[in-house]
Scaffold this motif. Structure first.
Motif, PDB file in Angstrom:
ATOM      1  N   ARG A  31       0.850  -1.195   0.000  1.00 40.14           N
ATOM      2  CA  ARG A  31       0.000   0.000   0.000  1.00 40.14           C
ATOM      3  C   ARG A  31       0.882   1.240   0.000  1.00 40.14           C
ATOM      4  O   ARG A  31       1.848   1.325   0.768  1.00 40.14           O
ATOM      5  N   GLU A  76      -3.923   0.487  -7.790  1.00 40.25           N
ATOM      6  CA  GLU A  76      -5.331   0.163  -7.610  1.00 40.25           C
ATOM      7  C   GLU A  76      -6.058   1.309  -6.905  1.00 40.25           C
ATOM      8  O   GLU A  76      -5.435   2.160  -6.260  1.00 40.25           O
ATOM      9  N   GLU A  77      -7.378   1.300  -6.976  1.00 43.65           N
ATOM     10  CA  GLU A  77      -8.185   2.359  -6.379  1.00 43.65           C
ATOM     11  C   GLU A  77      -8.002   2.427  -4.862  1.00 43.65           C
ATOM     12  O   GLU A  77      -8.078   3.498  -4.263  1.00 43.65           O
ATOM     13  N   ASN A  78      -7.750   1.282  -4.231  1.00 45.86           N
ATOM     14  CA  ASN A  78      -7.575   1.265  -2.775  1.00 45.86           C
ATOM     15  C   ASN A  78      -6.160   1.640  -2.342  1.00 45.86           C
ATOM     16  O   ASN A  78      -5.823   1.559  -1.169  1.00 45.86           O
ATOM     17  N   SER A  85      -3.861   3.921 -14.971  1.00 44.24           N
ATOM     18  CA  SER A  85      -4.355   3.307 -13.735  1.00 44.24           C
ATOM     19  C   SER A  85      -4.538   4.353 -12.643  1.00 44.24           C
ATOM     20  O   SER A  85      -5.494   4.293 -11.863  1.00 44.24           O
ATOM     21  N   THR A 125      -7.802   6.311 -13.482  1.00 40.53           N
ATOM     22  CA  THR A 125      -9.055   5.619 -13.178  1.00 40.53           C
ATOM     23  C   THR A 125      -9.238   5.407 -11.676  1.00 40.53           C
ATOM     24  O   THR A 125     -10.367   5.356 -11.185  1.00 40.53           O
ATOM     25  N   SER A 126      -8.141   5.292 -10.935  1.00 40.10           N
ATOM     26  CA  SER A 126      -8.237   5.013  -9.497  1.00 40.10           C
ATOM     27  C   SER A 126      -8.371   6.271  -8.649  1.00 40.10           C
ATOM     28  O   SER A 126      -9.055   6.266  -7.623  1.00 40.10           O
ATOM     29  N   PHE A 127      -7.702   7.358  -9.064  1.00 42.95           N
ATOM     30  CA  PHE A 127      -7.669   8.566  -8.235  1.00 42.95           C
ATOM     31  C   PHE A 127      -8.281   9.786  -8.912  1.00 42.95           C
ATOM     32  O   PHE A 127      -8.472  10.822  -8.268  1.00 42.95           O
ATOM     33  N   THR A 152      -5.171  13.017  -9.158  1.00 45.63           N
ATOM     34  CA  THR A 152      -3.972  12.565  -9.857  1.00 45.63           C
ATOM     35  C   THR A 152      -3.201  13.743 -10.429  1.00 45.63           C
ATOM     36  O   THR A 152      -3.773  14.607 -11.095  1.00 45.63           O
ATOM     37  N   THR A 169     -11.120   2.857 -18.735  1.00 37.41           N
ATOM     38  CA  THR A 169     -11.260   1.732 -17.812  1.00 37.41           C
ATOM     39  C   THR A 169     -10.937   0.416 -18.494  1.00 37.41           C
ATOM     40  O   THR A 169     -10.253  -0.446 -17.921  1.00 37.41           O
ATOM     41  N   LYS A 213      -7.934  -2.349 -17.633  1.00 41.14           N
ATOM     42  CA  LYS A 213      -8.203  -3.767 -17.380  1.00 41.14           C
ATOM     43  C   LYS A 213      -7.379  -4.667 -18.295  1.00 41.14           C
ATOM     44  O   LYS A 213      -6.898  -5.718 -17.887  1.00 41.14           O
ATOM     45  N   LYS A 227      -3.912  -4.822 -16.983  1.00 42.75           N
ATOM     46  CA  LYS A 227      -3.855  -5.649 -15.776  1.00 42.75           C
ATOM     47  C   LYS A 227      -4.013  -7.134 -16.098  1.00 42.75           C
ATOM     48  O   LYS A 227      -3.915  -7.969 -15.195  1.00 42.75           O
TER      49      LYS A 227
END
Length: 334
Positions: A70, A88-90, A114, A117-119, A123, A204, A208, A211
């Motif tokens: 993280r 990742e978004e988390n 990435s 799309t996550s932040f 960003t 998005t 994917k 990934k």
């Protein structure tokens, strides 16, 4: 990370170590955002030289990005060699062996997309010195997701291709020299983010695919239209992307190219093919010469003629390969 905390993603290539050390040196030890960096390196490099240089010159801790870790504010994460770095978004790091993009792994675009799309509006994307145009598509994705885009002033870059190509496709929030970026970042990360907007579906889907979560024909068909030439990376069909101002191509296995990167890769493949053809014609001539020496009559005469024709082809191919300008098999970046 808190709800309104920013993330900073940085992409660079040739001249990157000099630019990154100059940038990181300006940041304070209490810088309140994580920084994720993709610097183009060869597959057999470790990246330790860059990490050691940034740890020596800067006030922030710099480490290799590790899968599943993280991210933390005030820490610098460097993409490992021969792997894409994504987020990742988390806030967890994703390290993947996905297909090369713009002939590179790690590539800048997968990280930028990435993060976008996550932040989204949290960003901050920075594109620095380098060849060709990796990072342009990713920077456009950040812009489309209401993030902040910063491009190094080409006049300030040791290798201005990447900044110039990006400026041809997007109007950034800032186009500034390295010397101004530290102060600018310190101000931006304390501001309220722009208004968040929905992430476009095509961005998005590309994330994917990178990934390796999505790799099917209907998904790629929805991103663009097929074109009459193949992917240099795997030989599969290519699609021309329909979204965004930049001309890009993608295959369903994940390889992606800007027009300049695709042209460069095709040129390399052409040269490899011509050297192979030259070797095969030389071997054919040698075999025919041996036959002519060991045989008599019509067989020998035919072998001599065919060897002469092989030499004609050898001379033609060698003239192309060894010409001064190599205009038949080389192209400058777009």
């Amino acid at each position: 990370m808190k709800k309104n905390d920013f993330i900073v993603v940085i992409g660079t290539s040739a001249g990157g170590m000099k630019a990154l050390t100059a940038l990181i040196e300006q940041l304070p030890k209490d810088f309140p955002a994580p920084l994720l960096i993709v610097n183009h390196i060869s597959p057999d490099a470790t990246g330790d030289t860059l990490i050691n240089a940034l740890n020596k010159i800067g006030k922030l801790k710099c480490i290799h990005a590790r899968h599943g870790e993280r991210i933390k504010a005030g820490q610098i994460y460097i993409a490992p060699s021969d792997n894409h770095l994504m987020i990742e978004e988390n806030g967890f790091i994703l390290i993947t062996k996905g297909a090369q993009e713009n002939r590179s792994r790690p590539a800048i675009d997968p990280l930028f997309r990435s993060a976008a799309t996550s932040f989204g509006n949290r960003t901050i994307g920075i594109l620095l010195t380098g060849f060709l145009d990796d990072g342009t598509s990713g920077l456009i994705a950040i812009h489309r997701c209401s993030g902040i885009c910063i491009i190094q002033d080409p006049a300030d870059a040791d290798y201005p291709d990447m900044p110039k190509n990006a400026l041809n496709q997007i109007k950034p929030d800032y186009c500034i020299p390295i010397a101004e970026m530290g102060k600018t970042l310190s101000i931006l990360v304390k501001r309220k983010p722009k208004k968040q907007i929905p992430v476009p579906e095509d961005i998005t889907k590309e994330v994917k695919i990178a990934k390796r979560v999505l790799s099917d024909l209907p998904s790629v068909n929805s991103l663009g239209e097929q074109v009459p030439f193949n992917c240099p990376g795997c030989g599969g069909v290519l699609w021309k992307m329909s979204k965004g101002p930049d001309l890009r191509y993608r295959c369903h296995t994940g390889h992606a190219y800007t027009a300049a990167a695709l042209l460069t890769e095709q040129t390399i493949k052409m040269e490899e093919t011509m050297w192979t053809a030259l070797r095969m014609f030389e071997e054919r001539k040698n075999l025919l010469t041996t036959i002519a020496q060991d045989q008599k009559g019509a067989v020998a005469a035919s072998a001599i003629e065919r060897a002469k024709m092989s030499q004609v082809h050898i001379d033609r191919i060698r003239a192309i390969l060894l010409s001064n300008d190599n205009s038949a098999i080389t192209d400058s970046p777009l």
